[in-house]
Design an enzyme around this catalytic site. Sequence first.
Site, PDB file in Angstrom:
ATOM      1  N   ASP A  44      14.530  33.920 147.247  1.00 24.94           N
ATOM      2  CA  ASP A  44      14.226  34.163 145.835  1.00 24.94           C
ATOM      3  C   ASP A  44      14.879  35.474 145.416  1.00 24.94           C
ATOM      4  OD1 ASP A  44      12.747  34.994 143.397  1.00 24.94           O
ATOM      5  OD2 ASP A  44      11.469  33.275 143.868  1.00 24.94           O
ATOM      6  N   ASN A  72       3.913  25.702 141.314  1.00 25.51           N
ATOM      7  CA  ASN A  72       3.372  25.712 139.951  1.00 25.51           C
ATOM      8  C   ASN A  72       3.884  24.512 139.156  1.00 25.51           C
ATOM      9  OD1 ASN A  72       2.241  28.341 140.455  1.00 25.51           O
ATOM     10  ND2 ASN A  72       4.269  29.191 140.135  1.00 25.51           N
ATOM     11  N   GLN A 125       4.866  27.802 135.858  1.00 26.83           N
ATOM     12  CA  GLN A 125       6.198  27.259 136.131  1.00 26.83           C
ATOM     13  C   GLN A 125       7.176  27.798 135.093  1.00 26.83           C
ATOM     14  OE1 GLN A 125       6.480  22.940 136.085  1.00 26.83           O
ATOM     15  NE2 GLN A 125       8.497  22.964 137.055  1.00 26.83           N
ATOM     16  N   HIS A 134       9.951  23.044 142.728  1.00 29.58           N
ATOM     17  CA  HIS A 134      10.278  23.963 143.817  1.00 29.58           C
ATOM     18  C   HIS A 134       8.991  24.505 144.405  1.00 29.58           C
ATOM     19  CE1 HIS A 134      10.111  26.393 140.148  1.00 29.58           C
ATOM     20  NE2 HIS A 134       9.808  27.444 140.892  1.00 29.58           N
ATOM     21  N   HIS A 151       7.417  27.794 146.530  1.00 30.10           N
ATOM     22  CA  HIS A 151       7.614  29.166 146.985  1.00 30.10           C
ATOM     23  C   HIS A 151       7.061  29.314 148.400  1.00 30.10           C
ATOM     24  CE1 HIS A 151       8.542  31.011 143.005  1.00 30.10           C
ATOM     25  NE2 HIS A 151       7.915  29.931 142.579  1.00 30.10           N
TER      26      HIS A 151
END
Length: 137
Positions: free
Chosen positions: A32, A88, A95, A101, A103
Amino acid sequence: MREESCIFCKIAAGEIPSKTLYEDEEFRVILDLGPATKGHALILPKNHYRNLFELPDSEAEKVMVLAKKMALQMREKLHCDGFNLVQNNEEVAGQTVFHFHMHLIPRYKGDGQIIGWKPGKPEEAELETVRKTIAEE
């Protein structure tokens, strides 16, 4: 199945450079760029799904297997003290990129991150009403 305007589709396809930790035919795992902690990564499917509600069951299974694999590898290599998996769905839930996706957030004692919620205090009757609303009977 890709969405041409989706940045995560482009990253997953390798069209935009990323710090890739893992890649196979269906997924790319990247660091990230705005990490919560050292090693914070994202699992990106190469196919476009807006969020969990669109993700096929077969893909959801593979995401969890990959999340476990990556968490074990990251724990071994980064020596983190714990781990958060965060996913999320929709803006109200946090989101910000509308491509499914997950995390992967390594946690370290004293890292200063707070990932959680304020626990509510529902009455027993409210819990039972919600249970009946959701449960298949």
